[in-house]
Design an enzyme around this catalytic site. Structure first.
Site, PDB file in Angstrom:
ATOM      1  N   ARG A 131      -4.343  -7.499 -11.946  1.00  0.00           N
ATOM      2  CA  ARG A 131      -4.923  -8.913 -12.372  1.00  0.00           C
ATOM      3  C   ARG A 131      -6.238  -8.497 -13.175  1.00  0.00           C
ATOM      4  NH1 ARG A 131      -8.920  -8.939  -8.782  1.00  0.00           N
ATOM      5  NH2 ARG A 131      -8.491  -8.331  -6.419  1.00  0.00           N
TER       6      ARG A 131
ATOM      7  N   GLU B  79      -4.022   7.806   7.665  1.00  0.00           N
ATOM      8  CA  GLU B  79      -4.773   8.389   6.561  1.00  0.00           C
ATOM      9  C   GLU B  79      -5.986   9.159   6.752  1.00  0.00           C
ATOM     10  OE1 GLU B  79      -4.466   6.181   2.709  1.00  0.00           O
ATOM     11  OE2 GLU B  79      -6.613   5.578   3.158  1.00  0.00           O
TER      12      GLU B  79
ATOM     13  N   HIS C  30     -16.504  -4.748   3.325  1.00  0.00           N
ATOM     14  CA  HIS C  30     -15.401  -3.996   2.472  1.00  0.00           C
ATOM     15  C   HIS C  30     -15.540  -5.012   1.259  1.00  0.00           C
ATOM     16  CE1 HIS C  30     -14.359  -0.906   5.074  1.00  0.00           C
ATOM     17  NE2 HIS C  30     -13.678  -1.974   6.113  1.00  0.00           N
TER      18      HIS C  30
ATOM     19  N   LYS D 211       0.828  -1.232   0.069  1.00  0.00           N
ATOM     20  CA  LYS D 211      -0.002   0.093   0.092  1.00  0.00           C
ATOM     21  C   LYS D 211       0.807   1.319  -0.043  1.00  0.00           C
ATOM     22  CE  LYS D 211      -4.103  -1.732   2.343  1.00  0.00           C
ATOM     23  NZ  LYS D 211      -4.813  -2.045   1.163  1.00  0.00           N
TER      24      LYS D 211
HETATM   25  P1  ADP Z   1      -7.893  -3.666   1.287  1.00  0.00           P
HETATM   26  O1  ADP Z   1      -6.547  -3.860   0.340  1.00  0.00           O
HETATM   27  O2  ADP Z   1      -7.792  -4.459   2.678  1.00  0.00           O
HETATM   28  O3  ADP Z   1      -9.292  -4.153   0.510  1.00  0.00           O
HETATM   29  P2  ADP Z   1      -8.534  -1.094   0.883  1.00  0.00           P
HETATM   30  O4  ADP Z   1      -7.367  -0.019   0.873  1.00  0.00           O
HETATM   31  O5  ADP Z   1      -8.741  -1.321  -0.817  1.00  0.00           O
HETATM   32  O6  ADP Z   1      -8.121  -2.204   1.622  1.00  0.00           O
HETATM   33  O7  ADP Z   1     -10.030  -0.480   0.965  1.00  0.00           O
HETATM   34  C1  ADP Z   1     -10.955  -1.260   1.045  1.00  0.00           C
HETATM   35  C2  ADP Z   1     -12.260  -0.564   1.428  1.00  0.00           C
HETATM   36  O8  ADP Z   1     -12.106   0.239   2.707  1.00  0.00           O
HETATM   37  C3  ADP Z   1     -12.525   0.586   0.285  1.00  0.00           C
HETATM   38  O9  ADP Z   1     -13.184   0.087  -0.767  1.00  0.00           O
HETATM   39  C4  ADP Z   1     -13.377   1.490   1.079  1.00  0.00           C
HETATM   40  O10 ADP Z   1     -14.640   1.200   1.247  1.00  0.00           O
HETATM   41  C5  ADP Z   1     -12.756   1.687   2.629  1.00  0.00           C
HETATM   42  N1  ADP Z   1     -11.637   2.627   2.581  1.00  0.00           N
HETATM   43  C6  ADP Z   1     -10.348   2.549   2.561  1.00  0.00           C
HETATM   44  N2  ADP Z   1      -9.644   3.543   3.084  1.00  0.00           N
HETATM   45  C7  ADP Z   1     -10.514   4.529   3.364  1.00  0.00           C
HETATM   46  C8  ADP Z   1     -10.442   5.811   3.750  1.00  0.00           C
HETATM   47  N3  ADP Z   1      -9.355   6.495   3.699  1.00  0.00           N
HETATM   48  N4  ADP Z   1     -11.659   6.411   3.907  1.00  0.00           N
HETATM   49  C9  ADP Z   1     -12.765   5.805   3.863  1.00  0.00           C
HETATM   50  N5  ADP Z   1     -12.978   4.328   3.741  1.00  0.00           N
HETATM   51  C10 ADP Z   1     -11.948   3.835   3.142  1.00  0.00           C
END
Ligand code: ADP
Length: 494
Positions: free
Chosen positions: A293, A201, A236, A117
């Site tokens: 992917r 963040e 999620h 990330k």
């Molecule tokens: P992972 O890799 O664990 O799936 P992500 O970073 O892709 O995590 O985030 C998954 C979900 O979490 C996103 O689709 C969103 O719904 C929520 N999310 C992630 N970061 C934030 C943020 N900064 N603020 C609000 N929601 C977030």
């Protein structure tokens, strides 16, 4: 085409999806299957099938050596990893290439850069991609992290650097809770990923999840294939997706597309990839991560662009340049996908695996079903409980929604509970219809009781339908009698 035989290192619907494109291109296919999957259609669909061991994925689908060995045994010259399993494993991509087999996917370098990330944030930052305000370095010092959180402003989100699958994420609304939540996020990260580094963040309160499909070839050409809106999520994880997004203007569509292309450029990307963003209430968007992917929800993009993404992946792996430019791509019509999981929506979406006692797919105009099961087969506890993806297409959003509702109505699955009634509820909700829904949709609007209402409504609709059928039957009977009588009368007269 140098690729003659593709081994699909996956199972179920995605394995068949990939093989279908290969077949249309005249390429032979090899399936792999575990002991639990012997009877699955993906094994019989392929030209050849190889058993790769016991049911647990860690002893079959995830064992890199077994996959490479299966290529050698069958003479497959390329591997398509599908999604999940080994698809985003940089070491595997590397091993495959070193074994002289073509990996149908990006370079292992791009996989590893985008797989972390923070590294991915640092990489895309240099290409002017908007990021959620926050740290770009990991931290495990609570006091220092708290200072940064103050600067960003609450609410904030703590995320595990090595995170994935929604694990190691904590929302903090108030400064007084920061220490406790950070300790928890670190211990979760340590337990799940063996690394307690986290970062902080800004938390976007009610975001939309909007992602962009990209395709890049090995000659430096990169295009985007517009966006998919995937905000309807539980845990999620996505359940309903659509393309294009109901709310993006043409101008914003091009802007988010350009940002996605820049993300792809930042890691010299080739293959099919998805750049995920979250968008706030003004539809200002921020980079979240890139999935290196093919994505589960790729069909909605295929339907609105007319591009077969798997064929493109294969051609790219074969070193061919893209056969179209950005300006050749147009959004045509609207497409929706609902994921049919063997889960009980009324019981917190818990998996409800078992035998598919009855399984009848919907049919008709604008309906596509990508699935990996047949009636009588078991949905196994060993893998993701997704039975199928139901995809609809219409000339506009309204037609796509109406077709999806009709298709859900036609879909008959008995033996396991599924997410279909939940999806039907979503499609009828005003917030879905007007497009304003966010990732908070399920939490805000869904309770098991709403399903009972849907069921009640359906039951009364069904009762009405039966009554109507009975009424029509009697009318026909009466009409027939009339005709008989009429004929008889006329016969007598003549
Ligand atoms: P992972 O890799 O664990 O799936 P992500 O970073 O892709 O995590 O985030 C998954 C979900 O979490 C996103 O689709 C969103 O719904 C929520 N999310 C992630 N970061 C934030 C943020 N900064 N603020 C609000 N929601 C977030």
């Amino acid at each position: 085409m140098s690729i003659k035989k593709i081994l699909v290192a996956n199972r179920g619907e995605i394995a068949i999806r990939v093989m279908r494109s290969a077949k249309e291109m005249g390429i032979a296919t090899v399936a792999v299957y575990s002991d639990a999957d012997k009877l699955l259609p993906h094994a019989s669909y392929a030209d050849e099938a190889i058993n790769i061991g016991p049911a647990p994925a860690s002893e079959s689908y995830l064992v890199q050596e077994k996959i490479i060995e299966a290529c050698k045994t069958t003479g497959a010259d390329a591997i398509h990893p599908g999604y999940g399993f080994l698809s985003e494993n940089a070491a595997f991509a590397d091993k495959v290439e070193k074994a002289g087999i073509n990996f149908i996917g990006p370079s292992s370098k791009a996989i590893s850069v985008m797989g972390d990330k923070l590294t991915s944030k640092q990489t895309v930052q240099k290409f002017n991609v908007p990021l959620v305000p926050g740290m770009d370095k990991p931290i495990n010092d609570v006091e220092k992290a708290k200072k940064v959180a103050d600067e960003i402003g609450y609410p904030i989100m703590i995320k595990a650097s090595a995170g994935g699958g929604g694990k190691g994420m904590r929302i903090v609304n108030d400064k007084k809770d920061f220490e406790e939540q950070m300790e928890r996020a670190m211990s979760e990260a340590r337990n799940s990923f063996g690394n307690d580094e986290v970062f902080v963040e800004k938390y976007i309160a009610s975001p939309k999840h909007i992602e962009v499909q990209v395709l890049g070839d090995k000659h430096g050409n990169i295009v985007h294939l517009f966006e998919r809106e995937c905000s309807i999520q539980r845990r999620h994880q996505k359940v309903v997706e659509e393309a294009p997004s109901a709310l993006l203007t043409e101008e914003r569509r091009m802007k988010i597309g350009e940002a996605a292309i820049n993300v792809a450029k930042s890691c010299a990307y080739f293959g099919a990839g998805t750049v995920e963003f979250i968008a706030d209430e003004n539809l200002d968007f921020y980079f979240l991560e890139m999935n290196t992917r093919l994505q589960v929800e790729h069909p909605v993009t295929e339907l609105i662009t007319g591009v077969d993404l798997v064929k493109e992946q294969i051609k790219i792996a074969d070193n061919q340049p893209l056969s179209f430019r950005q300006e050749d791509l147009k959004v045509q019509g609207h497409s929706l996908e609902v994921r049919v999981y063997a889960e009980d929506p009324a019981n917190n979406f818990l998996p409800d695996t078992g035998k598919l006692i009855s399984y009848v797919r919907p049919q008709g105009a604008g309906v596509r079903v990508d699935d990996g099961y047949e009636e009588g087969l078991d949905v196994s506890i060993y893998y993701d409980p997704m039975i199928a993806k139901l995809i609809s297409y219409g000339k506009d959003r309204n037609e796509a929604i109406e077709r999806m509702k009709r298709a859900i109505h036609e879909y008959q699955i008995a033996g396991v509970k599924t997410t279909l009634p939940f999806c039907d509820f979503v499609l009828r909700h005003q917030e879905f219809l007007d497009g304003s829904f966010t990732t908070k949709f399920v939490e805000t609007h869904f309770t098991p009781e709403v399903l009972e209402e849907v069921v009640d409504k359906e039951l009364s609709e069904a009762a009405l339908a039966v009554a109507y059928q009975e009424f029509s039957r009697r009318k026909v009977q009466v009409a027939r009698n009339d005709t008989k009588l009429g004929k008889w009368k006329s016969r007598v007269r003549n």
